[in-house]
Motif scaffolding. Sequence first.
Motif, PDB file in Angstrom:
ATOM      1  N   HIS A 198      93.961 -48.847  -6.848  1.00 29.16           N
ATOM      2  CA  HIS A 198      95.021 -48.948  -5.868  1.00 29.16           C
ATOM      3  C   HIS A 198      96.355 -48.670  -6.547  1.00 29.16           C
ATOM      4  O   HIS A 198      96.476 -48.750  -7.770  1.00 29.16           O
ATOM      5  CB  HIS A 198      95.035 -50.325  -5.206  1.00 29.16           C
ATOM      6  CG  HIS A 198      95.083 -51.456  -6.185  1.00 29.16           C
ATOM      7  ND1 HIS A 198      93.950 -51.947  -6.813  1.00 29.16           N
ATOM      8  CD2 HIS A 198      96.119 -52.200  -6.664  1.00 29.16           C
ATOM      9  CE1 HIS A 198      94.276 -52.934  -7.624  1.00 29.16           C
ATOM     10  NE2 HIS A 198      95.585 -53.109  -7.563  1.00 29.16           N
ATOM     11  N   GLN A 199      97.352 -48.331  -5.752  1.00 27.69           N
ATOM     12  CA  GLN A 199      98.659 -48.014  -6.288  1.00 27.69           C
ATOM     13  C   GLN A 199      99.570 -49.231  -6.280  1.00 27.69           C
ATOM     14  O   GLN A 199      99.552 -50.038  -5.350  1.00 27.69           O
ATOM     15  CB  GLN A 199      99.306 -46.878  -5.502  1.00 27.69           C
ATOM     16  CG  GLN A 199      98.726 -45.509  -5.827  1.00 27.69           C
ATOM     17  CD  GLN A 199      99.510 -44.385  -5.164  1.00 27.69           C
ATOM     18  OE1 GLN A 199      99.593 -44.325  -3.946  1.00 27.69           O
ATOM     19  NE2 GLN A 199     100.080 -43.501  -5.973  1.00 27.69           N
ATOM     20  N   TYR A 202      98.726 -44.434 -15.013  1.00 24.27           N
ATOM     21  CA  TYR A 202      97.799 -45.467 -14.563  1.00 24.27           C
ATOM     22  C   TYR A 202      97.673 -46.575 -15.596  1.00 24.27           C
ATOM     23  O   TYR A 202      97.961 -46.387 -16.780  1.00 24.27           O
ATOM     24  CB  TYR A 202      96.422 -44.888 -14.219  1.00 24.27           C
ATOM     25  CG  TYR A 202      95.580 -44.434 -15.392  1.00 24.27           C
ATOM     26  CD1 TYR A 202      94.824 -45.331 -16.133  1.00 24.27           C
ATOM     27  CD2 TYR A 202      95.512 -43.086 -15.736  1.00 24.27           C
ATOM     28  CE1 TYR A 202      94.035 -44.908 -17.198  1.00 24.27           C
ATOM     29  CE2 TYR A 202      94.730 -42.652 -16.792  1.00 24.27           C
ATOM     30  CZ  TYR A 202      93.996 -43.572 -17.530  1.00 24.27           C
ATOM     31  OH  TYR A 202      93.222 -43.152 -18.585  1.00 24.27           O
ATOM     32  N   TRP A 220      99.015 -46.104 -10.686  1.00 24.88           N
ATOM     33  CA  TRP A 220      97.659 -46.442 -10.265  1.00 24.88           C
ATOM     34  C   TRP A 220      97.122 -47.577 -11.125  1.00 24.88           C
ATOM     35  O   TRP A 220      97.326 -47.609 -12.342  1.00 24.88           O
ATOM     36  CB  TRP A 220      96.734 -45.231 -10.402  1.00 24.88           C
ATOM     37  CG  TRP A 220      96.803 -44.284  -9.250  1.00 24.88           C
ATOM     38  CD1 TRP A 220      97.517 -43.126  -9.177  1.00 24.88           C
ATOM     39  CD2 TRP A 220      96.138 -44.422  -7.988  1.00 24.88           C
ATOM     40  NE1 TRP A 220      97.347 -42.527  -7.949  1.00 24.88           N
ATOM     41  CE2 TRP A 220      96.504 -43.301  -7.202  1.00 24.88           C
ATOM     42  CE3 TRP A 220      95.271 -45.367  -7.445  1.00 24.88           C
ATOM     43  CZ2 TRP A 220      96.029 -43.105  -5.907  1.00 24.88           C
ATOM     44  CZ3 TRP A 220      94.801 -45.179  -6.153  1.00 24.88           C
ATOM     45  CH2 TRP A 220      95.174 -44.059  -5.399  1.00 24.88           C
ATOM     46  N   ALA A 253     105.301 -44.831  -8.527  1.00 28.98           N
ATOM     47  CA  ALA A 253     103.968 -45.400  -8.294  1.00 28.98           C
ATOM     48  C   ALA A 253     103.137 -45.368  -9.569  1.00 28.98           C
ATOM     49  O   ALA A 253     103.246 -44.465 -10.392  1.00 28.98           O
ATOM     50  CB  ALA A 253     103.259 -44.627  -7.187  1.00 28.98           C
ATOM     51  N   GLU A 302     103.575 -50.351  -6.548  1.00 36.00           N
ATOM     52  CA  GLU A 302     104.931 -49.827  -6.388  1.00 36.00           C
ATOM     53  C   GLU A 302     105.807 -50.376  -7.502  1.00 36.00           C
ATOM     54  O   GLU A 302     105.965 -51.590  -7.643  1.00 36.00           O
ATOM     55  CB  GLU A 302     105.484 -50.211  -5.015  1.00 36.00           C
ATOM     56  CG  GLU A 302     104.762 -49.539  -3.852  1.00 36.00           C
ATOM     57  CD  GLU A 302     104.805 -48.021  -3.939  1.00 36.00           C
ATOM     58  OE1 GLU A 302     105.853 -47.471  -4.369  1.00 36.00           O
ATOM     59  OE2 GLU A 302     103.795 -47.377  -3.588  1.00 36.00           O
ATOM     60  N   CYS A 303     106.370 -49.470  -8.278  1.00 40.01           N
ATOM     61  CA  CYS A 303     107.192 -49.853  -9.423  1.00 40.01           C
ATOM     62  C   CYS A 303     108.570 -49.223  -9.307  1.00 40.01           C
ATOM     63  O   CYS A 303     108.757 -48.247  -8.575  1.00 40.01           O
ATOM     64  CB  CYS A 303     106.528 -49.392 -10.727  1.00 40.01           C
ATOM     65  SG  CYS A 303     104.835 -49.982 -10.947  1.00 40.01           S
ATOM     66  N   SER A 353      94.584 -38.648  -7.305  1.00 41.65           N
ATOM     67  CA  SER A 353      95.865 -37.963  -7.171  1.00 41.65           C
ATOM     68  C   SER A 353      95.752 -36.753  -6.243  1.00 41.65           C
ATOM     69  O   SER A 353      96.742 -36.360  -5.619  1.00 41.65           O
ATOM     70  CB  SER A 353      96.387 -37.528  -8.547  1.00 41.65           C
ATOM     71  OG  SER A 353      96.631 -38.646  -9.358  1.00 41.65           O
ATOM     72  N   ALA A 409     105.692 -47.536 -15.875  1.00 40.18           N
ATOM     73  CA  ALA A 409     106.119 -46.400 -15.043  1.00 40.18           C
ATOM     74  C   ALA A 409     107.345 -45.725 -15.640  1.00 40.18           C
ATOM     75  O   ALA A 409     107.431 -44.490 -15.692  1.00 40.18           O
ATOM     76  CB  ALA A 409     106.400 -46.877 -13.623  1.00 40.18           C
TER      77      ALA A 409
END
Length: 296
Positions: free
Chosen positions: A170-171, A148, A180, A178, A173-174, A289, A142
């Motif tokens: 699915h996403q 992704y 994917w 975000a 959290e970083c 997206s 990220a």
Amino acid sequence: MEPSDDQRTLLLSVDFEDWHQLVRRRIGVRGWEQPGPALGRQTEALLALLDELGVHATFFVLGMAARSHPELLESVVARGHEIGCHGDAHLPVRSQSAAEFATDLRTARTTIEQLTGHTPIGYRAPAFSITREVPWAYDVLADEGFAYDASQHDSPRIRKRLVPSSTAPHQLECNGGALWEFPVAVWRGRRGRLPVGGASYWGTMPTSLVLHGLRQSGAMSGLYLHPHELDPEPLRALLPASASPSQRLHGVLRSAQRNAARRRAPDVLRAIAGCHRLITYGEAHAQLSRGATASS
């Protein structure tokens, strides 16, 4: 033709790498980094098959293979395929520090941008090596601007694998935002998990079982191929005269293992394309997206 009730949208990808480089490095011979003799014909066969099927794929490009075969990437881009990143040196992520991983990503991305004019937004780790040992890898991706990842593969063969929270995209959290995640197709049945998304597995099971497993896998599950799995000629590790007897035996065994998948991959992919809709990872990411539902 109207889609059937069990037709799925699957994500098609190619891990673009030079098998001869990698097998020679694994065996441990000198001069392994020299380009192999077969990637050209393998790429031609692969592109011809994708043209025949009328589909596009995401090519996760390995930096060192791109530098060895820049002319092949021109053909891939000219055919309209998406360009992703497979790292630079094909080193497992779990063998690197966060700083080393970031450097590997930047080196690969620079090579890809210079050779194709495209900035990759998607990444796949060599050997699906983002495991429980390196949870920080997603933060690095990220931070480096990737949108992704396609490295989660719930295969029993992968040591300390990260089991996806969902079989559908699915996403995550970083720290950098975000990201994917697009898992590889795995059939989670009552008796265990059966990987059905990779050509290396297709060589060991009937086509009907592959198709059934894909119908049971998650929405927008991933498929992956390697150019050597579409080689029209038998694979044979070409080793230098200095190679030891044990290295030569290792080369023979690696070649035999890969030839089993090579013989079946084209027809299995034809069967999959006849039953399911195949799109690139970039198309799937764009749909999600925009708020599209990840459904088959």
